[in-house]
Design a protein around this motif. Structure first.
Motif, short mmCIF file in Angstrom:
data_model
loop_
_atom_site.label_atom_id
_atom_site.label_comp_id
_atom_site.label_asym_id
_atom_site.label_seq_id
_atom_site.Cartn_x
_atom_site.Cartn_y
_atom_site.Cartn_z
N LEU A 120 -11.03 1.47 10.14
CA LEU A 120 -9.76 1.11 9.51
C LEU A 120 -9.90 0.96 7.99
CD1 LEU A 120 -6.81 0.40 10.23
CD2 LEU A 120 -7.54 -1.98 10.28
N LEU A 121 -10.92 0.24 7.56
CA LEU A 121 -11.11 0.02 6.13
C LEU A 121 -11.64 1.28 5.44
CD1 LEU A 121 -12.57 -3.58 6.34
CD2 LEU A 121 -10.26 -2.91 5.66
N GLY A 122 -12.38 2.11 6.16
CA GLY A 122 -12.84 3.38 5.59
C GLY A 122 -11.69 4.35 5.37
N VAL A 123 -10.77 4.41 6.32
CA VAL A 123 -9.57 5.24 6.14
C VAL A 123 -8.75 4.71 4.97
CG1 VAL A 123 -7.37 5.88 7.21
CG2 VAL A 123 -9.48 6.07 8.52
N ASN A 124 -8.63 3.40 4.86
CA ASN A 124 -7.94 2.79 3.73
C ASN A 124 -8.59 3.21 2.41
OD1 ASN A 124 -6.50 1.07 1.99
ND2 ASN A 124 -7.85 -0.64 2.43
N LEU A 125 -9.89 3.18 2.35
CA LEU A 125 -10.60 3.57 1.13
C LEU A 125 -10.40 5.06 0.83
CD1 LEU A 125 -12.47 2.77 -1.16
CD2 LEU A 125 -14.40 3.13 0.37
N ALA A 126 -10.45 5.89 1.86
CA ALA A 126 -10.24 7.33 1.66
C ALA A 126 -8.82 7.62 1.17
CB ALA A 126 -10.52 8.08 2.97
N VAL A 127 -7.84 6.93 1.73
CA VAL A 127 -6.45 7.12 1.28
C VAL A 127 -6.33 6.70 -0.18
CG1 VAL A 127 -4.10 6.23 1.54
CG2 VAL A 127 -5.37 6.98 3.54
N ASN A 128 -6.95 5.59 -0.55
CA ASN A 128 -6.90 5.12 -1.93
C ASN A 128 -7.52 6.13 -2.89
OD1 ASN A 128 -5.78 2.34 -2.46
ND2 ASN A 128 -6.98 1.98 -0.62
N LEU A 129 -8.61 6.76 -2.47
CA LEU A 129 -9.31 7.67 -3.37
C LEU A 129 -8.71 9.07 -3.40
CD1 LEU A 129 -13.01 6.65 -2.65
CD2 LEU A 129 -11.63 6.11 -4.66
N PHE A 130 -8.25 9.56 -2.26
CA PHE A 130 -7.86 10.97 -2.18
C PHE A 130 -6.36 11.22 -2.04
CE2 PHE A 130 -12.23 10.74 -0.40
CZ PHE A 130 -12.86 11.36 -1.47
N LEU A 131 -5.59 10.21 -1.63
CA LEU A 131 -4.14 10.37 -1.48
C LEU A 131 -3.40 9.24 -2.17
CD1 LEU A 131 -4.09 11.22 2.34
CD2 LEU A 131 -3.88 12.83 0.46
N PRO A 132 -3.61 9.05 -3.46
CA PRO A 132 -3.00 7.90 -4.12
C PRO A 132 -1.48 7.99 -4.26
CG PRO A 132 -4.08 9.29 -5.73
CD PRO A 132 -4.41 9.85 -4.37
N GLY A 133 -0.89 9.12 -3.97
CA GLY A 133 0.56 9.27 -4.11
C GLY A 133 1.34 8.76 -2.92
N PHE A 134 0.68 8.48 -1.81
CA PHE A 134 1.37 8.01 -0.61
C PHE A 134 1.42 6.49 -0.61
CE2 PHE A 134 -0.09 12.23 0.55
CZ PHE A 134 1.03 12.75 1.18
N LEU A 135 2.45 5.96 -1.24
CA LEU A 135 2.57 4.51 -1.41
C LEU A 135 2.63 3.78 -0.08
CD1 LEU A 135 2.72 2.31 -3.53
CD2 LEU A 135 5.20 2.51 -3.47
N PHE A 136 3.29 4.35 0.91
CA PHE A 136 3.38 3.70 2.22
C PHE A 136 2.00 3.52 2.83
CE2 PHE A 136 3.74 3.99 6.88
CZ PHE A 136 4.49 2.85 7.10
N LEU A 137 1.15 4.55 2.75
CA LEU A 137 -0.20 4.44 3.29
C LEU A 137 -1.05 3.47 2.48
CD1 LEU A 137 -0.97 8.17 4.16
CD2 LEU A 137 -0.40 6.31 5.72
N LEU A 138 -0.83 3.43 1.18
CA LEU A 138 -1.57 2.49 0.34
C LEU A 138 -1.23 1.04 0.70
CD1 LEU A 138 -1.29 4.18 -3.18
CD2 LEU A 138 -3.29 4.05 -1.71
N ILE A 139 0.04 0.78 0.92
CA ILE A 139 0.46 -0.58 1.26
C ILE A 139 -0.03 -0.95 2.66
CG2 ILE A 139 2.48 -2.02 1.73
CD1 ILE A 139 3.84 -0.59 -0.62
N ALA A 140 0.02 -0.02 3.60
CA ALA A 140 -0.49 -0.28 4.95
C ALA A 140 -1.99 -0.58 4.90
CB ALA A 140 -0.22 0.91 5.86
N GLY A 141 -2.73 0.17 4.11
CA GLY A 141 -4.16 -0.09 3.96
C GLY A 141 -4.43 -1.42 3.28
N LEU A 142 -3.62 -1.76 2.29
CA LEU A 142 -3.77 -3.04 1.62
C LEU A 142 -3.54 -4.19 2.59
CD1 LEU A 142 -4.20 -4.60 -1.06
CD2 LEU A 142 -1.72 -4.50 -1.36
N ILE A 143 -2.56 -4.05 3.47
CA ILE A 143 -2.29 -5.08 4.48
C ILE A 143 -3.48 -5.22 5.42
CG2 ILE A 143 -0.85 -5.65 6.48
CD1 ILE A 143 1.51 -4.47 4.86
N ALA A 144 -4.08 -4.10 5.83
CA ALA A 144 -5.25 -4.15 6.70
C ALA A 144 -6.41 -4.86 6.00
CB ALA A 144 -5.66 -2.74 7.11
N ALA A 145 -6.62 -4.56 4.72
CA ALA A 145 -7.70 -5.20 3.97
C ALA A 145 -7.43 -6.69 3.79
CB ALA A 145 -7.88 -4.52 2.62
#
Length: 115
Positions: free
Chosen positions: A51-76
């Motif tokens: 879960l946290l690795g996918v969050n990190l990958a989204v942050n690094l490689f897909l920074p334009g997807f704000l919904f995924l960034l916020i979902a990952g931030l919530i998980a962290a």
């Protein structure tokens, strides 16, 4: 012109904060032993690392997807606020440092030299 600069600065700041938090939570999750997760009655280490690795990958490689960034931030945040304190308590670091005791304190209170 000023708004464009503000937007780019805000985007950079969000990227740095979200990515830094993702890296910190992933590293902390990776450093804890697998049996501590079971003892704390939390999800497995593998679950949190994925879960946290996918969050990190989204942050690094897909920074334009704000919904995924916020979902990952919530998980962290859930990991840091709920799982990490439970893991620290199971591993014996629940106090967060010294709690006003003396250097001669033992596991059952202060050592008084047999007096």
């Amino acid at each position: 012109m000023l708004m464009d600069r503000f937007d780019s600065t805000l985007s950079l700041l969000m990227f740095l904060v979200f990515t830094g938090f993702a890296v910190a939570s992933f590293v902390i999750a990776a450093m804890v032993r697998e049996d501590a997760y079971r003892a704390a009655d939390k999800k497995t280490k593998k679950f949190w690392l994925i879960l946290l690795g996918v969050n990190l990958a989204v942050n690094l490689f897909l920074p334009g997807f704000l919904f995924l960034l916020i979902a990952g931030l919530i998980a962290a945040i859930v990991f840091m606020v709920d799982v990490r304190p439970a893991l620290k308590q199971v591993m014996g670091g629940g106090g967060g440092g010294r709690r006003g005791g003396s250097s001669s304190d033992g596991p059952y209170g202060p050592y008084n030299g047999g007096r």
